[in-house]
Structure formats: C-alpha cells, structure tokens
Design a protein around this motif. Structure first.
Motif, short mmCIF file in Angstrom:
data_model
loop_
_atom_site.label_atom_id
_atom_site.label_comp_id
_atom_site.label_asym_id
_atom_site.label_seq_id
_atom_site.Cartn_x
_atom_site.Cartn_y
_atom_site.Cartn_z
N LEU A 2 35.45 13.57 -34.23
CA LEU A 2 34.32 12.64 -34.12
C LEU A 2 34.73 11.26 -34.61
O LEU A 2 34.36 10.24 -34.01
CB LEU A 2 33.12 13.17 -34.91
N THR A 3 35.54 11.22 -35.67
CA THR A 3 36.08 9.94 -36.14
C THR A 3 36.82 9.23 -35.01
O THR A 3 36.62 8.04 -34.77
CB THR A 3 37.03 10.19 -37.32
N CYS A 4 37.65 10.00 -34.29
CA CYS A 4 38.42 9.42 -33.19
C CYS A 4 37.49 8.90 -32.10
O CYS A 4 37.70 7.81 -31.55
CB CYS A 4 39.36 10.45 -32.59
N ILE A 5 36.47 9.68 -31.79
CA ILE A 5 35.55 9.28 -30.72
C ILE A 5 34.82 8.00 -31.12
O ILE A 5 34.65 7.08 -30.31
CB ILE A 5 34.57 10.44 -30.41
N TYR A 6 34.43 7.90 -32.41
CA TYR A 6 33.73 6.70 -32.85
C TYR A 6 34.68 5.51 -32.88
O TYR A 6 34.32 4.39 -32.51
CB TYR A 6 33.12 6.92 -34.24
N LEU A 7 35.92 5.75 -33.29
CA LEU A 7 36.90 4.66 -33.31
C LEU A 7 37.15 4.14 -31.89
O LEU A 7 37.44 2.96 -31.70
CB LEU A 7 38.21 5.13 -33.94
N ASN A 8 37.03 5.03 -30.92
CA ASN A 8 37.20 4.61 -29.53
C ASN A 8 36.19 3.52 -29.16
O ASN A 8 36.48 2.63 -28.38
CB ASN A 8 37.04 5.83 -28.62
N ASP A 9 35.00 3.60 -29.77
CA ASP A 9 33.99 2.57 -29.50
C ASP A 9 34.39 1.22 -30.06
O ASP A 9 33.99 0.18 -29.53
CB ASP A 9 32.65 2.99 -30.13
N ALA A 10 35.17 1.24 -31.15
CA ALA A 10 35.65 -0.03 -31.69
C ALA A 10 36.68 -0.64 -30.75
O ALA A 10 36.76 -1.86 -30.59
CB ALA A 10 36.26 0.18 -33.07
N LEU A 11 37.46 0.22 -30.11
CA LEU A 11 38.55 -0.25 -29.24
C LEU A 11 38.04 -0.58 -27.86
O LEU A 11 38.41 -1.59 -27.28
CB LEU A 11 39.64 0.81 -29.15
N ALA A 49 47.92 13.14 -33.97
CA ALA A 49 48.30 12.04 -33.08
C ALA A 49 47.79 12.31 -31.67
O ALA A 49 47.28 11.41 -30.99
CB ALA A 49 49.82 11.86 -33.09
N GLY A 50 47.91 13.57 -31.23
CA GLY A 50 47.42 13.94 -29.90
C GLY A 50 45.91 13.76 -29.80
O GLY A 50 45.40 13.26 -28.80
N THR A 51 45.21 14.16 -30.87
CA THR A 51 43.75 14.01 -30.88
C THR A 51 43.37 12.54 -30.79
O THR A 51 42.48 12.16 -30.02
CB THR A 51 43.19 14.62 -32.17
N VAL A 52 44.07 11.71 -31.55
CA VAL A 52 43.77 10.27 -31.55
C VAL A 52 44.02 9.69 -30.16
O VAL A 52 43.18 8.98 -29.60
CB VAL A 52 44.62 9.53 -32.60
N ARG A 53 45.18 10.02 -29.60
CA ARG A 53 45.53 9.46 -28.28
C ARG A 53 44.54 9.90 -27.22
O ARG A 53 44.14 9.12 -26.35
CB ARG A 53 46.93 9.91 -27.87
N GLN A 54 44.14 11.16 -27.30
CA GLN A 54 43.23 11.69 -26.29
C GLN A 54 41.86 11.02 -26.39
O GLN A 54 41.25 10.70 -25.36
CB GLN A 54 43.10 13.19 -26.49
N ALA A 55 41.37 10.83 -27.62
CA ALA A 55 40.01 10.34 -27.79
C ALA A 55 39.95 8.81 -27.73
O ALA A 55 38.99 8.25 -27.21
CB ALA A 55 39.42 10.83 -29.10
N ALA A 56 40.97 8.14 -28.26
CA ALA A 56 40.88 6.68 -28.39
C ALA A 56 42.02 5.96 -27.69
O ALA A 56 42.15 4.75 -27.81
CB ALA A 56 40.85 6.29 -29.87
N GLY A 57 42.84 6.69 -26.96
CA GLY A 57 43.94 6.05 -26.23
C GLY A 57 45.09 5.67 -27.16
O GLY A 57 45.04 5.88 -28.37
N THR A 58 46.15 5.10 -26.56
CA THR A 58 47.33 4.77 -27.33
C THR A 58 47.04 3.69 -28.37
O THR A 58 47.64 3.68 -29.44
CB THR A 58 48.45 4.30 -26.39
N GLU A 59 46.10 2.78 -28.04
CA GLU A 59 45.74 1.75 -29.03
C GLU A 59 45.13 2.37 -30.28
O GLU A 59 45.20 1.79 -31.36
CB GLU A 59 44.72 0.78 -28.44
N GLY A 60 44.50 3.53 -30.09
CA GLY A 60 43.89 4.23 -31.22
C GLY A 60 44.90 4.58 -32.29
O GLY A 60 44.52 4.85 -33.43
N MET A 61 46.20 4.57 -31.93
CA MET A 61 47.23 4.96 -32.89
C MET A 61 47.31 3.99 -34.07
O MET A 61 47.90 4.32 -35.08
CB MET A 61 48.59 5.07 -32.20
N LYS A 62 46.72 2.77 -33.95
CA LYS A 62 46.72 1.88 -35.11
C LYS A 62 45.82 2.43 -36.20
O LYS A 62 45.97 2.08 -37.35
CB LYS A 62 46.34 0.45 -34.71
#
Lengths: 177, 249
Positions: B235-244, B69-82
């Motif tokens: 890397l998944t998180c970083i790429y998902l950040n591009d979607a967000l 969860a921390g990795t997701v939030r850090q890389a893709a922000g709180t919205e990344g939690m979806k």
C-alpha cells in the motif's frame, strides 16, 4: 503469547487500553523516530547500496560472460565457415585435377587405340591380299594339275591322246561346280 | 485469568523527562531497536562477503531486497526506486516488529496505534511533499480525475480528498488492529487453558482444546505478521505511485 515479563516501573497512567494512552505517545514517537531514523540511515547509506551493488555486479558479470560467450561462438562459427570454405575449395581443386587427368588419359588411350586399329586394319587388308593372291595361284595350279591328270586318265583308259581343248573345257566345267 | 491487555503495557526501562513530558526509554523502544538491530544484522552481516555466488544467508538478504524492489517497481515504476530505502526500511521494521512480537515475553511494537500511525503519516507526508515538490500544483490533479463532467466534479473532488485522507487511517488501523487482535486472541485462549487446568482432571482434558486453538492461532499469527508487513509495504508503494504519477490511476 507475548507476556510482558520485562521488569521495570510501569508507565504512570489512569488505566484503559495501553495503545490509547496519549501520555505514552511522546516517548514512543521519540524512540520510533530515533530507531526508524537509524534504520533508514543504515538502509540508504549501507544496506541498499551494498545489496544493490552485489546484484548489479552479478548481473553485469552475467551480461559480460554472456557477451564473451557470444563473441566466442561467433569466432567458432567463423572458424567453421572458413574451414568449410577451404574444404570446399580443396574438394573442387581435387575434382578439377581428377577431371583433367581423366581427360588426358582418355585422350592418350584414344589416340593409341586409333593408331593400333589403323595398323591392324592395314595388316588385315595386306594379309587378305596375300591370301587372295595365294588362292588365285593355288587355283591356277589346281587347274593345270587337273588338266594333266585328265590327260593321263584319258590316255590310260582310252589309250589315245585326248584333244587338249576338250579336256581343258571339261576341267573348267568341273571346277565351276 | 491473566489480563490479556497487560502484554501491551509500556514499562519504563530508563525514565527520561524533557520539559515535564515523558520521553522514557520503554520496552517498546527497546523492541524497536531490537527490530532495527535484527534487520541490520540480517542485511549487513550476511552481505559483508559481497560474494558473486551467494551463500544461503546472503541469498536470503538478496531475496528480500529483490522482493521489495520488485514490489516497488511494479507498483510505482522504476522511478519509485528512489523511495526504495524508505519502503525497504518500513517493510523490515514492520516485519521484524511483528515477528519479534511472536516471541513469548517480547513486546509487539506494531500493536500500538501511535507507532503504526506514525509510519503511515510518514508515508503520506512523503507522498504529499514529494508530489508537490515534483509536480507543483499539478499534483492536486490527483483529486480531480481527467475527463469528468463539470457538474459532478465537486462531488468527486470531495470523495477523492476524503479517500486520500483516509489512507493513513486505514493503513495504520489495519496493522494495529491485526496485531492487537491476534495477540489478545492468543492470550485469551491461553487464559482458558490455564483456567481449565485449575479445574481438575476433566479440566486438564478439556484444556487440550484451547491448546490446539493456540497452536493453530500461533501459526496463523505468523502468517498475519508477514502478510501485514507486506500489505503495509505494497500500500505504501501504491500511495507513493501517486506522488510520482498523479493522474494515472
């Protein structure tokens, strides 16, 4: 390390590196889809909500406990403040009472002392007047005794009566010394 | 010497053919389900108590949850939690796929390019579909960073598109390559040891060297197994950040 000891029929292939055998891709993709789909279902429906719920409940509980502790501390602070306030009031009251009493006592003793002093001064002056009176009386007596004694002494020594005016003048001159 | 490639062979446990194509249940499929089963057991059975004060196992499950969860939030922000269930699933699947492969005799699911490629394509497809659904055509601004001179824009767009398309390739090859290479290296050194023991007393003494090497490599492979799962995940998180958030990178 990972020796393949699983028994079964080998997937028919023409040799080559196993990971690059295209004919195995279909089966792997199918079972990966099923296995990963199952994992994703479990994750999104059960695992993530459950652990997320646990963590949320815990942080909620901690926040609630902290808030409760905060309000209790505020209460305790208020109680301390009111205690200190009443203590200060009581102290002020006590000081006021003490000051009043002291003033009252001081006033009473002052007037008593003044009346006593006045009385004493009156007594003293009346006593002094008496003493002066007695002294004057005593001095008068001393003169007449001295005059009589002088007459007697002169009469005995000279055998004649002394002149009264001269004796009195001599006594007065002697008394002046 | 034993064939170091044989460990990657697929073996049919339950043959299944649909329309002439082979969809048999293989040792790979079995190990996929083992990985899923271990993940589910680790995360579900330890948390049945929902204890406010966690025990050791529940604490481990919570730690892995919070770590991802921390990795997701850090890389893709709180919205990344979806995307958290997806990311956590990928992490756990790759982690246990790698780790179960370290058990002697077990099959390493992630040593097959088709598996890692499928996971990487899942990520990149999610990025593209979610990105277009959320941002419409604005999402394509990802390929045209703002503030660039018009003259070099076509070049940059081409570079950005190539870099975007190479992401699933590098993502899948990295994991596949690490797993395959590590397992081959272990098998090769183990083969040396076996071959030297066959050569008599001197060989037995000499076999200690590859044994030491295997010991060191095994420890290293455990590190790689965990590290590659983490690398795949971040890397998944970083790429998902591009979607967000297309455009901020």
């Amino acid at each position: 390390m990972a020796t393949n000891t699983t028994t079964g029929t080998q997937v028919p292939s023409k040799g080559g590196f196993p990971a690059f055998k295209v004919e195995t891709f279909g089966s792997q993709l199918l079972w990966l889809a099923i296995a990963f789909g199952l994992l994703y279902y479990l994750m999104s429906r059960h695992i993530a909500p459950r652990i997320g719920g646990i963590l949320e409940e815990r942080s909620g509980r901690i926040a609630a406990d902290l808030a409760a502790a905060q309000s209790m501390k505020a209460e305790a602070d208020a109680a301390t403040a009111s205690y200190e306030k009443s203590l200060a009031e009581a102290r002020a009251n006590a000081q006021a009472i003490a000051a009043e009493t002291r003033a009252k006592i001081n006033g009473a003793s002052d007037s008593e002392r003044k009346s006593l002093e006045a009385k004493l001064a009156a007594d003293l002056s009346s006593s002094e007047a008496k003493i002066a009176e007695a002294r004057t009386a005593a001095m008068g007596n001393v003169r007449s005794i001295a005059v009589d004694a002088t007459h007697a002494i002169v009469e005995r020594l000279a055998g004649a009566k002394a002149e009264a005016a001269r004796v009195e003048a001599a006594v007065d001159a002697a008394l002046k010394h | 010497m034993a064939d170091p490639i044989k460990q990657f062979e697929l073996v049919h446990l339950v043959p299944l053919k649909i329309g002439g194509a082979d969809f048999g249940f293989t040792n790979s499929a079995l190990h996929m389900f083992i990985a899923v089963g271990v993940t589910a057991a680790f995360l579900l059975l330890t948390t049945t108590g929902r204890n406010l004060v966690p025990g050791r196992l529940q604490s481990m499950a919570e730690l892995s949850y919070e770590f991802i969860a921390g990795t997701v939030r850090q890389a893709a922000g709180t919205e990344g939690m979806k995307f958290f269930p997806l990311v956590f699933s990928i992490f756990m699947f790759v982690l246990f796929g790698n780790l179960i492969g370290m058990i002697p005799g077990a099959f390493t699911v992630t040593s097959h390019i088709i598996v890692t490629a499928a996971l990487a394509l899942l990520v990149i497809t999610t990025v593209i579909i979610y990105g277009i659904m959320k941002h419409g055509t604005h999402w394509f601004a990802l390929f045209a960073p703002a503030g660039l001179p018009k003259a070099i824009l076509p070049v940059i767009v081409v570079i950005e598109v190539i870099s975007f398309l190479s992401r699933p390739i590098s993502l899948s090859l990295r994991l596949f390559g690490n797993m395959t290479a590590g397992h081959i290296a272990l098998k090769v050194f183990a083969g040396f040891a076996v071959a030297m023991v066959g050569a008599g007393a001197v060989g037995i003494a000499g076999a200690t060297l590859p044994i030491f090497m295997i010991t060191a490599l095994t420890a290293f492979e455990f590190l790689v197994a965990v590290l590659q799962a983490y690398v795949f995940t971040i890397l998944t998180c970083i790429y998902l950040n591009d979607a967000l958030h297309p455009g901020h990178h």
